[in-house]
Design an enzyme around this catalytic site. Structure first.
Site, PDB file in Angstrom:
ATOM      1  N   HIS A 101       0.103  48.461  14.731  1.00  0.00           N
ATOM      2  CA  HIS A 101      -0.435  47.532  15.714  1.00  0.00           C
ATOM      3  C   HIS A 101      -1.921  47.808  15.896  1.00  0.00           C
ATOM      4  O   HIS A 101      -2.353  48.965  15.842  1.00  0.00           O
ATOM      5  CB  HIS A 101       0.291  47.692  17.048  1.00  0.00           C
ATOM      6  CG  HIS A 101       1.775  47.531  16.922  1.00  0.00           C
ATOM      7  ND1 HIS A 101       2.387  46.313  17.019  1.00  0.00           N
ATOM      8  CD2 HIS A 101       2.747  48.431  16.658  1.00  0.00           C
ATOM      9  CE1 HIS A 101       3.696  46.468  16.835  1.00  0.00           C
ATOM     10  NE2 HIS A 101       3.936  47.750  16.612  1.00  0.00           N
ATOM     11  N   VAL A 148       1.050  39.842  21.269  1.00  0.00           N
ATOM     12  CA  VAL A 148       2.038  39.629  20.212  1.00  0.00           C
ATOM     13  C   VAL A 148       2.793  40.930  19.938  1.00  0.00           C
ATOM     14  O   VAL A 148       4.027  40.939  19.792  1.00  0.00           O
ATOM     15  CB  VAL A 148       1.367  39.094  18.934  1.00  0.00           C
ATOM     16  CG1 VAL A 148       2.361  39.042  17.780  1.00  0.00           C
ATOM     17  CG2 VAL A 148       0.778  37.706  19.182  1.00  0.00           C
ATOM     18  N   CYS A 149       2.074  42.038  19.875  1.00  0.00           N
ATOM     19  CA  CYS A 149       2.711  43.328  19.592  1.00  0.00           C
ATOM     20  C   CYS A 149       3.668  43.737  20.701  1.00  0.00           C
ATOM     21  O   CYS A 149       4.681  44.395  20.440  1.00  0.00           O
ATOM     22  CB  CYS A 149       1.649  44.397  19.364  1.00  0.00           C
ATOM     23  SG  CYS A 149       0.608  44.076  17.926  1.00  0.00           S
ATOM     24  N   THR A 150       3.367  43.357  21.929  1.00  0.00           N
ATOM     25  CA  THR A 150       4.276  43.646  23.034  1.00  0.00           C
ATOM     26  C   THR A 150       5.632  43.010  22.779  1.00  0.00           C
ATOM     27  O   THR A 150       6.692  43.638  22.971  1.00  0.00           O
ATOM     28  CB  THR A 150       3.676  43.139  24.355  1.00  0.00           C
ATOM     29  OG1 THR A 150       2.459  43.854  24.626  1.00  0.00           O
ATOM     30  CG2 THR A 150       4.637  43.334  25.521  1.00  0.00           C
ATOM     31  N   LEU A 196       7.414  44.980  19.759  1.00  0.00           N
ATOM     32  CA  LEU A 196       7.995  46.270  20.130  1.00  0.00           C
ATOM     33  C   LEU A 196       9.272  46.083  20.940  1.00  0.00           C
ATOM     34  O   LEU A 196      10.245  46.826  20.775  1.00  0.00           O
ATOM     35  CB  LEU A 196       6.973  47.094  20.905  1.00  0.00           C
ATOM     36  CG  LEU A 196       5.832  47.645  20.043  1.00  0.00           C
ATOM     37  CD1 LEU A 196       4.647  48.040  20.908  1.00  0.00           C
ATOM     38  CD2 LEU A 196       6.288  48.828  19.220  1.00  0.00           C
TER      39      LEU A 196
END
Length: 212
Positions: free
Chosen positions: A37, A44-46, A49
Protein backbone atom coordinates in the site's frame (compact mmCIF):
# COMPACT_ATOMS: atom_id res chain seq x y z
CA UNK A 1 15.86 -5.90 -7.78
CA UNK A 2 13.37 -7.15 -10.34
CA UNK A 3 11.54 -10.33 -9.32
CA UNK A 4 10.38 -12.69 -12.02
CA UNK A 5 8.14 -15.72 -11.86
CA UNK A 6 10.02 -18.70 -10.49
CA UNK A 7 12.58 -16.57 -8.64
CA UNK A 8 13.27 -17.26 -4.98
CA UNK A 9 11.95 -14.22 -3.17
CA UNK A 10 14.35 -12.41 -0.82
CA UNK A 11 14.21 -12.92 2.92
CA UNK A 12 13.99 -9.94 5.26
CA UNK A 13 13.41 -8.94 8.86
CA UNK A 14 11.11 -5.97 9.38
CA UNK A 15 8.86 -4.42 12.03
CA UNK A 16 5.13 -4.95 11.74
CA UNK A 17 1.87 -4.28 13.53
CA UNK A 18 2.37 -7.69 15.21
CA UNK A 19 6.06 -7.29 16.12
CA UNK A 20 9.26 -7.96 14.20
CA UNK A 21 8.87 -10.50 11.38
CA UNK A 22 11.62 -12.65 9.90
CA UNK A 23 9.88 -13.43 6.64
CA UNK A 24 11.08 -16.97 5.90
CA UNK A 25 10.48 -18.07 9.50
CA UNK A 26 7.07 -16.42 9.58
CA UNK A 27 6.03 -17.97 6.26
CA UNK A 28 7.11 -21.46 7.27
CA UNK A 29 5.66 -24.06 4.90
CA UNK A 30 2.67 -21.93 3.93
CA UNK A 31 1.80 -20.08 0.78
CA UNK A 32 1.98 -16.29 1.22
CA UNK A 33 0.16 -13.32 -0.25
CA UNK A 34 2.20 -10.13 0.26
CA UNK A 35 0.39 -6.97 -0.82
CA UNK A 36 1.60 -3.39 -0.56
CA UNK A 37 0.00 0.00 0.00
CA UNK A 38 1.29 3.52 -0.70
CA UNK A 39 0.60 4.81 2.80
CA UNK A 40 -1.67 4.48 5.82
CA UNK A 41 -5.08 6.16 5.94
CA UNK A 42 -5.64 5.82 2.19
CA UNK A 43 -9.28 5.17 1.24
CA UNK A 44 -9.02 2.37 -1.34
CA UNK A 45 -6.47 0.48 0.76
CA UNK A 46 -8.71 0.77 3.81
CA UNK A 47 -11.39 -1.19 1.96
CA UNK A 48 -8.82 -3.73 0.73
CA UNK A 49 -7.41 -4.45 4.18
CA UNK A 50 -10.94 -4.93 5.49
CA UNK A 51 -11.80 -7.28 2.65
CA UNK A 52 -8.72 -9.42 3.30
CA UNK A 53 -9.59 -9.63 7.00
CA UNK A 54 -13.05 -10.94 6.11
CA UNK A 55 -11.57 -13.43 3.64
CA UNK A 56 -8.91 -14.73 6.02
CA UNK A 57 -10.81 -18.02 6.67
CA UNK A 58 -10.68 -18.66 2.90
CA UNK A 59 -6.93 -18.05 2.86
CA UNK A 60 -6.51 -20.28 5.93
CA UNK A 61 -8.35 -23.14 4.16
CA UNK A 62 -5.75 -22.94 1.39
CA UNK A 63 -2.73 -22.85 3.74
CA UNK A 64 -2.09 -19.22 2.80
CA UNK A 65 -0.75 -16.52 5.12
CA UNK A 66 -1.49 -12.90 4.23
CA UNK A 67 0.75 -9.95 5.04
CA UNK A 68 0.37 -6.30 4.05
CA UNK A 69 2.98 -3.56 3.75
CA UNK A 70 2.96 0.21 4.05
CA UNK A 71 5.81 2.67 4.41
CA UNK A 72 4.43 4.18 7.63
CA UNK A 73 5.48 3.13 11.14
CA UNK A 74 3.83 0.70 13.54
CA UNK A 75 2.17 3.43 15.61
CA UNK A 76 0.49 4.74 12.47
CA UNK A 77 -0.50 1.20 11.48
CA UNK A 78 -2.22 0.62 14.81
CA UNK A 79 -4.25 3.79 14.44
CA UNK A 80 -5.18 2.88 10.89
CA UNK A 81 -6.19 -0.63 11.95
CA UNK A 82 -8.70 0.91 14.36
CA UNK A 83 -10.20 2.87 11.48
CA UNK A 84 -10.29 -0.25 9.26
CA UNK A 85 -12.02 -2.28 11.95
CA UNK A 86 -14.57 0.48 12.50
CA UNK A 87 -15.38 1.39 8.90
CA UNK A 88 -15.19 -2.11 7.37
CA UNK A 89 -16.97 -3.94 10.21
CA UNK A 90 -14.19 -6.45 10.72
CA UNK A 91 -11.02 -7.10 12.73
CA UNK A 92 -7.64 -6.96 10.98
CA UNK A 93 -6.22 -10.40 11.77
CA UNK A 94 -2.86 -10.41 9.97
CA UNK A 95 0.32 -8.29 10.15
CA UNK A 96 1.07 -5.04 8.31
CA UNK A 97 4.78 -4.50 7.70
CA UNK A 98 6.12 -1.09 8.71
CA UNK A 99 8.54 -0.42 5.86
CA UNK A 100 9.67 3.08 6.81
CA UNK A 101 13.21 2.50 5.56
CA UNK A 102 11.87 1.10 2.26
CA UNK A 103 13.95 -2.06 2.75
CA UNK A 104 11.26 -4.50 1.68
CA UNK A 105 9.91 -2.10 -0.94
CA UNK A 106 13.31 -2.00 -2.61
CA UNK A 107 13.87 -5.75 -2.31
CA UNK A 108 10.54 -6.45 -4.02
CA UNK A 109 10.72 -3.57 -6.53
CA UNK A 110 7.67 -1.77 -5.14
CA UNK A 111 9.02 1.73 -5.84
CA UNK A 112 8.16 2.83 -9.38
CA UNK A 113 9.70 6.30 -9.87
CA UNK A 114 7.50 7.26 -12.81
CA UNK A 115 4.43 6.64 -10.65
CA UNK A 116 5.78 8.00 -7.35
CA UNK A 117 9.42 8.12 -6.33
CA UNK A 118 8.75 7.90 -2.60
CA UNK A 119 5.72 5.65 -2.12
CA UNK A 120 5.18 1.98 -2.86
CA UNK A 121 2.94 0.98 -5.72
CA UNK A 122 0.06 -1.39 -4.96
CA UNK A 123 1.61 -4.76 -5.74
CA UNK A 124 0.57 -8.32 -4.99
CA UNK A 125 2.96 -11.26 -4.72
CA UNK A 126 1.85 -14.89 -4.42
CA UNK A 127 4.70 -16.97 -3.00
CA UNK A 128 4.70 -20.76 -2.64
CA UNK A 129 6.05 -22.82 0.28
CA UNK A 130 9.42 -23.11 -1.50
CA UNK A 131 9.66 -19.29 -1.42
CA UNK A 132 9.24 -19.12 -5.19
CA UNK A 133 7.33 -16.24 -6.76
CA UNK A 134 4.31 -17.69 -8.54
CA UNK A 135 2.37 -14.53 -9.46
CA UNK A 136 2.80 -10.77 -9.26
CA UNK A 137 0.70 -7.87 -10.45
CA UNK A 138 0.45 -4.16 -9.81
CA UNK A 139 -2.67 -2.03 -9.60
CA UNK A 140 -3.00 1.74 -10.05
CA UNK A 141 -4.01 3.78 -6.97
CA UNK A 142 -7.51 4.39 -8.27
CA UNK A 143 -8.55 0.74 -8.68
CA UNK A 144 -9.20 -1.56 -5.74
CA UNK A 145 -7.80 -5.05 -6.01
CA UNK A 146 -9.99 -8.10 -6.62
CA UNK A 147 -9.19 -10.57 -3.85
CA UNK A 148 -11.63 -13.15 -5.20
CA UNK A 149 -9.33 -13.28 -8.22
CA UNK A 150 -6.34 -13.81 -5.94
CA UNK A 151 -8.10 -16.76 -4.30
CA UNK A 152 -8.99 -18.12 -7.76
CA UNK A 153 -5.34 -17.95 -8.83
CA UNK A 154 -4.23 -19.75 -5.67
CA UNK A 155 -6.79 -22.50 -6.34
CA UNK A 156 -5.39 -22.86 -9.86
CA UNK A 157 -1.76 -22.90 -8.75
CA UNK A 158 -2.38 -25.47 -6.03
CA UNK A 159 -4.37 -27.68 -8.40
CA UNK A 160 -1.97 -27.53 -11.33
CA UNK A 161 1.05 -28.18 -9.11
CA UNK A 162 -0.30 -31.67 -8.38
CA UNK A 163 -2.17 -32.69 -11.53
CA UNK A 164 -1.29 -32.56 -15.23
CA UNK A 165 -3.82 -29.87 -16.01
CA UNK A 166 -4.07 -26.16 -16.64
CA UNK A 167 -7.10 -23.95 -15.98
CA UNK A 168 -8.93 -22.15 -18.82
CA UNK A 169 -10.16 -18.57 -18.96
CA UNK A 170 -12.47 -17.58 -16.10
CA UNK A 171 -12.05 -21.02 -14.49
CA UNK A 172 -13.34 -21.44 -10.95
CA UNK A 173 -12.74 -24.24 -8.48
CA UNK A 174 -14.86 -27.26 -9.45
CA UNK A 175 -15.04 -26.53 -13.17
CA UNK A 176 -13.48 -28.45 -16.05
CA UNK A 177 -9.74 -28.17 -16.63
CA UNK A 178 -7.48 -28.45 -19.67
CA UNK A 179 -5.14 -31.42 -20.03
CA UNK A 180 -1.57 -30.24 -20.60
CA UNK A 181 -0.46 -30.68 -24.25
CA UNK A 182 2.62 -32.72 -23.30
CA UNK A 183 0.44 -35.70 -22.35
CA UNK A 184 -0.30 -37.70 -25.50
CA UNK A 185 -0.12 -41.41 -24.67
CA UNK A 186 -3.70 -42.84 -24.56
CA UNK A 187 -2.88 -45.25 -21.74
CA UNK A 188 -1.35 -42.50 -19.61
CA UNK A 189 -4.36 -40.29 -20.28
CA UNK A 190 -6.70 -43.10 -19.22
CA UNK A 191 -4.76 -43.64 -15.98
CA UNK A 192 -4.45 -39.97 -15.11
CA UNK A 193 -8.00 -38.99 -16.03
CA UNK A 194 -10.33 -41.86 -15.11
CA UNK A 195 -13.33 -39.52 -15.42
CA UNK A 196 -12.57 -39.23 -19.12
CA UNK A 197 -12.09 -36.16 -21.26
CA UNK A 198 -13.55 -34.31 -24.23
CA UNK A 199 -11.25 -33.69 -27.18
CA UNK A 200 -12.34 -30.38 -28.69
CA UNK A 201 -9.12 -30.25 -30.71
CA UNK A 202 -6.04 -32.48 -30.38
CA UNK A 203 -4.41 -29.70 -28.34
CA UNK A 204 -7.59 -28.72 -26.44
CA UNK A 205 -8.87 -31.49 -24.19
CA UNK A 206 -11.25 -30.81 -21.32
CA UNK A 207 -11.57 -33.01 -18.25
CA UNK A 208 -13.43 -32.74 -14.94
CA UNK A 209 -11.31 -31.29 -12.17
CA UNK A 210 -9.22 -34.27 -10.99
CA UNK A 211 -9.46 -33.64 -7.24
CA UNK A 212 -13.23 -33.14 -7.11
Amino acid sequence: MTLRLGDTVPNFTQASSEGDISFYDWAGDSWVVLFSHPADYTPVCTTELGTVAKLKPEFDKRNVKVIALSVDDTASHKGWIQDINETQNTVVNYPILADGDRKVSELYDMIHPNANATLTVRSVFIIDPNKKLRLSFTYPPSTGRNFDEILRVIDSLQLTDHYSVATPADWKDGEDCVIVPSLKDPQVLKEKFPKGYQEVKPYLRLTPQPNK
